[in-house]
Design a protein around this motif. Structure first.
Motif, PDB file in Angstrom:
ATOM      1  N   GLU A   1       0.843  -1.197   0.000  1.00 38.02           N
ATOM      2  CA  GLU A   1       0.000   0.000   0.000  1.00 38.02           C
ATOM      3  C   GLU A   1       0.881   1.251   0.000  1.00 38.02           C
TER       4      GLU A   1
ATOM      5  N   ASP B   1       0.155   4.304   0.525  1.00 32.69           N
ATOM      6  CA  ASP B   1      -0.169   5.258   1.584  1.00 32.69           C
ATOM      7  C   ASP B   1       0.498   4.926   2.920  1.00 32.69           C
ATOM      8  N   VAL B   2       1.033   3.718   3.010  1.00 35.81           N
ATOM      9  CA  VAL B   2       1.743   3.354   4.245  1.00 35.81           C
ATOM     10  C   VAL B   2       2.928   4.301   4.445  1.00 35.81           C
TER      11      VAL B   2
ATOM     12  N   VAL C   1       3.199   7.435   3.420  1.00 39.68           N
ATOM     13  CA  VAL C   1       2.684   8.739   3.871  1.00 39.68           C
ATOM     14  C   VAL C   1       2.365   8.690   5.360  1.00 39.68           C
ATOM     15  N   LEU C   2       1.672   7.624   5.735  1.00 35.31           N
ATOM     16  CA  LEU C   2       1.256   7.492   7.131  1.00 35.31           C
ATOM     17  C   LEU C   2       2.468   7.418   8.058  1.00 35.31           C
TER      18      LEU C   2
ATOM     19  N   GLN D   1       4.316  10.639   8.497  1.00 37.85           N
ATOM     20  CA  GLN D   1       3.624  11.567   9.395  1.00 37.85           C
ATOM     21  C   GLN D   1       3.750  11.123  10.849  1.00 37.85           C
ATOM     22  N   GLN D   2       3.577   9.824  11.069  1.00 33.68           N
ATOM     23  CA  GLN D   2       3.633   9.312  12.440  1.00 33.68           C
ATOM     24  C   GLN D   2       5.010   9.547  13.076  1.00 33.68           C
TER      25      GLN D   2
ATOM     26  N   ARG E   1       7.236  11.786  12.070  1.00 34.45           N
ATOM     27  CA  ARG E   1       7.772  13.038  11.519  1.00 34.45           C
ATOM     28  C   ARG E   1       8.813  13.701  12.431  1.00 34.45           C
ATOM     29  N   ARG E   2       8.590  13.644  13.753  1.00 35.71           N
ATOM     30  CA  ARG E   2       9.536  14.313  14.671  1.00 35.71           C
ATOM     31  C   ARG E   2      10.894  13.618  14.648  1.00 35.71           C
TER      32      ARG E   2
ATOM     33  N   LYS F   1      -2.789  -5.407  12.365  1.00 29.95           N
ATOM     34  CA  LYS F   1      -3.368  -4.139  11.915  1.00 29.95           C
ATOM     35  C   LYS F   1      -4.728  -3.952  12.587  1.00 29.95           C
ATOM     36  N   PRO F   2      -5.174  -2.768  12.883  1.00 36.12           N
ATOM     37  CA  PRO F   2      -4.436  -1.508  12.704  1.00 36.12           C
ATOM     38  C   PRO F   2      -3.228  -1.439  13.635  1.00 36.12           C
ATOM     39  N   ILE F   3      -2.128  -0.908  13.105  1.00 37.54           N
ATOM     40  CA  ILE F   3      -0.888  -0.884  13.879  1.00 37.54           C
ATOM     41  C   ILE F   3      -1.048   0.014  15.101  1.00 37.54           C
TER      42      ILE F   3
ATOM     43  N   PHE G   1       0.765   2.343  17.024  1.00 35.82           N
ATOM     44  CA  PHE G   1       2.015   3.076  16.802  1.00 35.82           C
ATOM     45  C   PHE G   1       2.807   3.295  18.081  1.00 35.82           C
TER      46      PHE G   1
ATOM     47  N   LYS H   1     -11.378  -3.612   5.877  1.00 35.66           N
ATOM     48  CA  LYS H   1     -10.504  -3.377   7.027  1.00 35.66           C
ATOM     49  C   LYS H   1      -9.284  -2.517   6.683  1.00 35.66           C
TER      50      LYS H   1
ATOM     51  N   ASN I   1      -8.459   1.027   8.274  1.00 39.72           N
ATOM     52  CA  ASN I   1      -7.268   1.248   9.090  1.00 39.72           C
ATOM     53  C   ASN I   1      -6.613   2.577   8.731  1.00 39.72           C
ATOM     54  N   PHE I   2      -6.561   2.863   7.418  1.00 40.81           N
ATOM     55  CA  PHE I   2      -5.967   4.133   6.986  1.00 40.81           C
ATOM     56  C   PHE I   2      -6.770   5.313   7.509  1.00 40.81           C
TER      57      PHE I   2
ATOM     58  N   ASN J   1      -5.981   5.595  11.184  1.00 43.41           N
ATOM     59  CA  ASN J   1      -4.612   6.031  11.446  1.00 43.41           C
ATOM     60  C   ASN J   1      -4.381   7.478  11.022  1.00 43.41           C
ATOM     61  N   PHE J   2      -4.876   7.824   9.826  1.00 39.73           N
ATOM     62  CA  PHE J   2      -4.664   9.192   9.339  1.00 39.73           C
ATOM     63  C   PHE J   2      -5.424  10.204  10.183  1.00 39.73           C
TER      64      PHE J   2
ATOM     65  N   VAL K   1      -3.480  10.731  13.433  1.00 38.26           N
ATOM     66  CA  VAL K   1      -2.273  11.541  13.281  1.00 38.26           C
ATOM     67  C   VAL K   1      -2.636  13.000  12.943  1.00 38.26           C
TER      68      VAL K   1
ATOM     69  N   GLU L   1      -3.151  15.053  16.009  1.00 38.03           N
ATOM     70  CA  GLU L   1      -1.856  15.529  16.526  1.00 38.03           C
ATOM     71  C   GLU L   1      -1.365  16.723  15.721  1.00 38.03           C
TER      72      GLU L   1
END
Lengths: 129, 510
Positions: A11, A13-14, A16-17, A20-21, A23-24, A110-112, A114, B261, B265-266, B269-270, B273, B276
């Motif tokens: 995927e 978008d993983v 991108v995600l 962002q997660q 990012r710091r 999943k969902p992971i 974080f 699913k 999940n995206f 998750n999105f 985030v 934040e």
């Protein structure tokens, strides 16, 4: 030292995600992340990593072509020193058994979560430092 | 054993002697005999015709009664005994049926009340202590001219009826004894061959009637059995269709769930985030040089974005819960099965559900009743899954009872939920019963279907009973049934085989 975390997931978008997660951490250059959208691409990235310090590989299991479970022994053969955490939507006992028998460090569903993933990465970053 | 046999020969000899005494000359004898011969011939013929007609009428009457009351033999026997007594010049008659061991009185005609009460209610064993028993024992006609000449022979018949001559005829179907018919005279006058033959004829009709009734009741029994097995088959077929339908729906559901699913999940998750990121945006704005109007505007937009994201997170979690439930359909065989104490499992589920409901709803209360069979014992099950089913059924019960209480507006209604277990040997039964609103028939028909719910939007996924059905039937090879009365109660009955998990696993193999 340049620490590297490789994430394997079909995927797009993983990426991108994850960017962002984390990012710091990425901004602070604690480590870098690379992304592969298939198992063969992952093997290529590992070969290309060279002397950069690969501290962790995160891999999805359910991918078209070579699955994460098939990728696992190949990575272990190439880089027996690198821990691999598998990520799956199917948290059943059989998948877990196969992953651990083939040398995976852990199996996340999943969902992971974080928070868990972050602590896994932090632990390895500190160890490498 | 002495018995006097009386036939027609002795009587014939006596009358010939008398004739010889009366007629001395041969010629006279011939003349007279011709004249009287003609007269007696005609009279005999007329008498014979009359008798034959009477017998035929009696026979047709009996046949009519047999056909009009094919299963109730009482009227048939009564008619047979009455006709036989009349046509054979007897004083009383009785009939016994043989059940394979003993003779049981079935009918009597002209008997005194004492005789009927004392003698006909007795169970007679075939033997040698009387003509009826002897006829049964030796399966032949017993004809006794005078029972007073036979010490110990039928003293009761003598006492109550003063009967002297007796004729007992066995009722035989092929070689099998089905009863005995007996006729008495209150004088010493043996029955003629013709009368004996007539009694035999009536006995044969009684046998036909008995045989008819037996065949008919056998036929009815068989028809009943067939109807019942047909009903059973239909029920089994309905259940099979239902199970198959639910199984395929379950697979479809699981397939859809997997597809949903990942994107879900995206979303989750999105959105998490992004919450934040908005905080970070606010922090960044804090340090920026902006005029107050613009700052307020941006701050308001950030607030709206934040509350929108909260909504996305909230509904995303709701959708995730639905998908997780859907996935449980395909998760059979996962987890661990082990021997579990069924009573403990039921008890734990009750406590869990009760405290869960109290934590969820302020002021929730219900009377819990436990009737757990101490011999319920253990079963090899997937305990988590069975607990899931029980929690589901119990919380549904709580819901129904609470709803009824709200509808009753107080009153003296006391919401109650009862859990019971029972040892069924190879399997164990669990019952969950509430005195809530009950289930109307149109809901009952659909309640095991996935996504079917009567609860308001957001309160139920419509998957609880569907999953429960799958867990009990597919995963454990058990059964789940519901018994309900709208406005009164609902009771779920689960039956789990002791080796539930093992059975279900071995059935999965091709």
């Amino acid at each position: 030292m340049n620490l590297l975390v490789l994430v394997v997931d079909d995927e797009p978008d993983v990426e991108v995600l994850f960017r962002q997660q984390f990012r710091r951490d990425l901004r602070a250059d604690r480590f870098t992340m690379e992304f592969a959208q298939s198992a063969p691409m992952a093997l290529q990235r590992i070969a290309d990593a060279g002397d950069r310090s690969l501290i962790l590989i995160l891999s999805d299991i359910n991918m078209p072509g070579m699955s994460g479970l098939e990728l696992l022994p190949k990575v272990k053969a190439a880089r027996p020193d690198v821990p691999i955490i598998m990520i799956t939507a199917y948290g059943d006992a059989e998948t877990k058994r196969q992953a651990l028998e083939n040398g995976a460090e852990a199996l996340l569903t999943k969902p992971i979560d974080f928070k868990t993933l972050r602590s896994e990465i932090d632990m390895r970053v500190e160890r490498a430092a | 054993m002495r018995r006097r046999k009386v036939g027609g020969n002795k009587l014939k000899t006596q009358s010939l002697k008398a004739l010889r005494r009366r007629n001395t000359s041969k010629a006279a004898l011939r003349r007279r005999s011709l004249a009287t011969g003609k007269k007696t011939n005609v009279a005999r013929l007329i008498r014979e015709r009359e008798e034959a007609l009477e017998q035929q009428t009696a026979t047709s009457e009996i046949l009519q009664i047999i056909s009009s009351s094919p299963t109730d033999l009482g009227p048939v026997f009564d008619t047979i005994l009455a006709s036989a007594t009349r046509l054979c010049e007897g004083n009383l008659a009785a009939l016994w049926r043989y059940d394979g061991e003993v003779l049981v009185g079935a009918a009597h005609h002209n008997a005194t009340p004492e005789f009927a009460e004392k003698y006909m209610t007795m169970v007679l064993q075939p033997g040698r202590a009387g003509p009826v028993r002897l006829a049964a024992l030796e399966r032949r006609i017993v004809h006794v001219a005078d029972i007073t000449a036979e010490p110990g022979f039928s003293p009761m018949v003598l006492q109550y009826e003063r009967a002297r001559t007796v004729l007992a005829v066995p009722l035989l179907r092929n070689e099998n004894l089905v009863g005995v018919m007996c006729m008495w005279r209150r004088e010493v006058r043996p029955f003629t061959d013709q009368q004996i033959a007539l009694v035999q004829n009536f006995a044969a009709q009684a046998v036909i009637a008995i045989e008819n009734a037996r065949l008919l009741s056998e036929l009815r029994q068989r028809t009943d059995d067939l109807t019942k097995s047909l009903d059973d088959l239909r029920t089994a077929q309905d259940r099979l269709v239902q199970t198959e339908k639910l199984a395929s729906l379950g697979q479809l559901t699981a397939g859809i769930a997997h597809e949903i699913k990942n994107p879900l999940n995206f979303v989750n998750n999105f959105s998490a985030v992004s919450v934040e990121l908005i905080d970070e945006l606010r922090e960044a704005l804090g340090g920026a040089h902006l005029d107050s109007k613009l700052r307020t505007e941006i701050s308001e937009i950030a607030d709206t974005l934040q509350s929108n994201l909260d909504k996305v997170v909230q509904h995303g979690k709701r959708a995730d819960a639905i998908v997780k439930n859907m996935l449980l359909h395909s998760r059979q065989g996962s987890g661990e099965h082990r021997l579990v104490d069924i009573n403990a499992l039921v008890d734990e589920s009750l406590n869990l559900a009760y405290h869960g409901a109290r934590a969820e709803r302020q002021g929730f209360n219900i009377t819990l009743e436990r009737s757990l069979d101490p011999t319920a014992g253990e079963a090899d099950v997937f305990p988590q899954e069975i607990t899931r089913v029980l929690l589901n059924l119990i919380s549904n019960g709580f819901y129904a009872a609470t709803k009824r209480k709200a509808e009753a507006n107080g009153g003296d209604y006391e919401p109650t939920l009862a859990a019971a277990t029972k040892n069924l040997g190879d399997s164990v039964e669990i019952r969950i019963r509430d005195n809530g609103t009950g289930i109307p028939p149109e809901v009952k028909a659909k309640m095991f279907n996935p996504f079917f719910t009567t609860k308001p939007v957001g309160e139920g996924t419509g998957l609880g009973l569907s999953i429960s059905h799958d867990i009990i039937v597919k995963q454990h090879g058990g059964s789940i049934e519901v018994n309900t009365q709208p406005g009164e109660f609902t009771e779920f009955r689960i039956v789990l085989p002791r080796g539930a998990a093992t059975i279900a696993k071995s059935e999965e193999r091709p």
